[in-house]
Design an enzyme around this catalytic site. Structure first.
Site, PDB file in Angstrom:
ATOM      1  N   LYS A  53       0.765  -0.999  -0.085  1.00  0.00           N
ATOM      2  CA  LYS A  53      -0.095   0.403   0.134  1.00  0.00           C
ATOM      3  C   LYS A  53       0.665   1.451  -0.190  1.00  0.00           C
ATOM      4  O   LYS A  53       0.420   2.328  -0.500  1.00  0.00           O
ATOM      5  CB  LYS A  53      -0.804  -0.165   1.514  1.00  0.00           C
ATOM      6  CG  LYS A  53      -1.925  -0.755   1.264  1.00  0.00           C
ATOM      7  CD  LYS A  53      -3.317  -0.581   0.639  1.00  0.00           C
ATOM      8  CE  LYS A  53      -4.203  -1.614   0.077  1.00  0.00           C
ATOM      9  NZ  LYS A  53      -5.100  -1.070  -0.029  1.00  0.00           N
ATOM     10  N   SER A  78      -9.007   1.638   7.853  1.00  0.00           N
ATOM     11  CA  SER A  78      -8.788   0.653   9.413  1.00  0.00           C
ATOM     12  C   SER A  78      -7.805   0.645   8.567  1.00  0.00           C
ATOM     13  O   SER A  78      -6.947  -0.247  10.578  1.00  0.00           O
ATOM     14  CB  SER A  78      -9.782   0.288  10.149  1.00  0.00           C
ATOM     15  OG  SER A  78     -10.358  -0.612   8.715  1.00  0.00           O
TER      16      SER A  78
END
Lengths: 314, 314
Positions: A53, A78
């Site tokens: 990511k 989250s």
């Protein structure tokens, strides 16, 4: 709807190479013996923040103009994207505003706070997340960086497969897990440009099979009540990534929870590296013989290594 | 009593480099930040059979004459040395006779059997192990390869520190865990030759502190009723390694069980690699501030990565 091309991945790589790790590619003689093919694992579990990511977040943050950047970036997440965006923002010296569900794991809250992000907690519903984020964006003027349905994020994720191919060479197929589809989309863009004959195969938990259903019905189907230990793959497929998938992905296969746990344990035991359940999904597909690897060279993107060591499935 | 020199390590390396992995050296920005120094981890958890033990076993097996070799090799071991010797013997195409206590973990029995060794089970006492081994050696004419008090084994283990220094360069100190002392002995021989000013520090569990007591009393003290989660460090110090220690090791420090678990978890979480408890002992010593690493360059040998994932301490 803008879809990145390989030129955008190349541009992204100039940025990503400056800030992210060039992660190693590992192999395991014993796993190769078990599956009867040659597997090459691109270790994004060793990436900054412990997941691929960071590539996408980094590219998105550094692609902003100075004017945009000074108002900061924002997202609701989250998971790994929150930490990735927070770190990328800190590297550019700008603010990151992260909306997190109040029931997020403590370890994730701490990680995001540790990177100096401004956290706004909200109720753990998609509606609350979106409305809270809209408010934050209105108040701050920050640019929203979507975790996977974002042009620059997808281009950034494509740099992992680009490095894999540049380091190892030819492949018969390259496998990636699919959740929102940012990693898969980027992987497909890089692979089909660099190795047009190489198959791109998405692996997905059967309990969260919206990409499988979308791909075979050629209609975008949302993820509804998904259930899987692969917590990075619970989200619905991004619309951009769905387009890329129809255009460039050869197959989508689904796997059982048991296979995910078995594949994860095999990688932990044989390779001595820690991967999160989502990373194990492609090997699970191979163990279930949903993907033929006999005498083939196969690339696998290990997406990340973040999980709660106190709650292991074995 | 023959003690290897660096010339023996160099000879060993010619053999070991052919059959063993040249393991990577990893670093962690976040652990460096926590400890205030630069740590370089030599990853023997990625070595064949999952532990540095393969280096020594390999050197011992390939140092035999053809005449010796055709009668095979033998040892008693419930751990990594058994697997290492079995694999090295298979690579040379000779027999390995392994005496294992009948209560050895199933996973170890399977691993040794998987490498094609002849296993003889015995009662789980040192006496039974030694008498059974003597019988096996008498019957087969095999050469006994002691796990750590063996000239060629010690020279083989020294190749890990040699690679570490050749790859990374200068160090202020190099740390290794100490059990039987083969790894420590080899590490000290390589380090004091290549970097005479670099300190060699042994780290040991307080619950198995025979090396600590031997070092400071300058008298060999056996390990009596040792208690530690670091199951690779339960054995008594080898006499050869005790000599090397008095000559070349700068300090021995002991650590608590809590620190071992905390260090192990830190490496798992931050570096995403799997190490066994014994490997965590040097970092535990740093976390306990028994070793000063402030602004220093410190090498750490991660000894292995074999443990039962079903019985983790967290």
């Amino acid at each position: 709807m803008n879809i990145p091309t390989f030129i955008d991945v190349e541009k992204a790589h100039k940025v990503v190479a400056k800030y992210a790790h060039h992660t190693p590619v590992l192999t395991s003689a014993s796993i190769n013996e078990i599956v009867g093919g040659q597997l090459f694992f691109k270790c994004e579990n060793f990436q900054k923040v412990g997941a691929f990511k960071f590539r996408g977040a980094c590219n998105a943050v550094f692609s902003l103009t100075d004017e945009e950047a000074q108002k900061g970036v924002a997202t609701h997440s989250s998971g790994n994207h929150a930490a990735a965006l927070a770190l990328a923002a800190r590297m550019r010296g700008i603010e990151a505003h992260i909306v997190m569900p109040e029931n997020s794991p403590e370890i994730k809250k701490k990680a995001v706070a540790g990177y100096g992000a401004n956290i706004t907690f909200c109720k753990p519903t998609l509606q609350a997340r979106e409305s809270t984020l809209a408010k934050v964006v209105e108040e701050t003027g920050a640019t929203e960086i979507h975790p996977y349905n974002n042009f620059f994020v997808i281009a950034g994720q494509g740099t992992a497969a680009k490095e894999l191919i540049e380091n190892i060479g030819e492949f018969d197929s390259i496998l990636a897990p699919v959740g929102g589809g940012g990693l898969l989309g980027g992987t497909a863009i890089s692979t089909k440009k660099l190795l047009p004959a190489c198959k791109v195969i998405a692996a997905e938990p059967a309990g969260a099979d919206d990409a499988y259903r979308s791909f075979y019905s050629k209609t975008w189907v949302p993820s509804e009540n998904p259930q899987t230990i692969a917590d990075g793959l619970l989200t619905s497929l991004g619309k951009r990534n769905f387009q890329i998938m129809l255009d460039k992905v050869d197959d989508v296969v689904t796997v059982s929870e048991e296979s995910i746990v078995a594949a994860m344990r095999m990688i932990w035991e044989r390779m001595k590296i820690i991967i999160e359940p989502s990373s194990a999904v492609p090997l699970a597909a191979i163990l279930e013989k949903k993907v033929d690897v006999q005498h083939k060279r196969v690339g696998i993107i290990l997406s990340g290594g973040n999980l709660d060591l106190g709650k292991l499935p074995f």
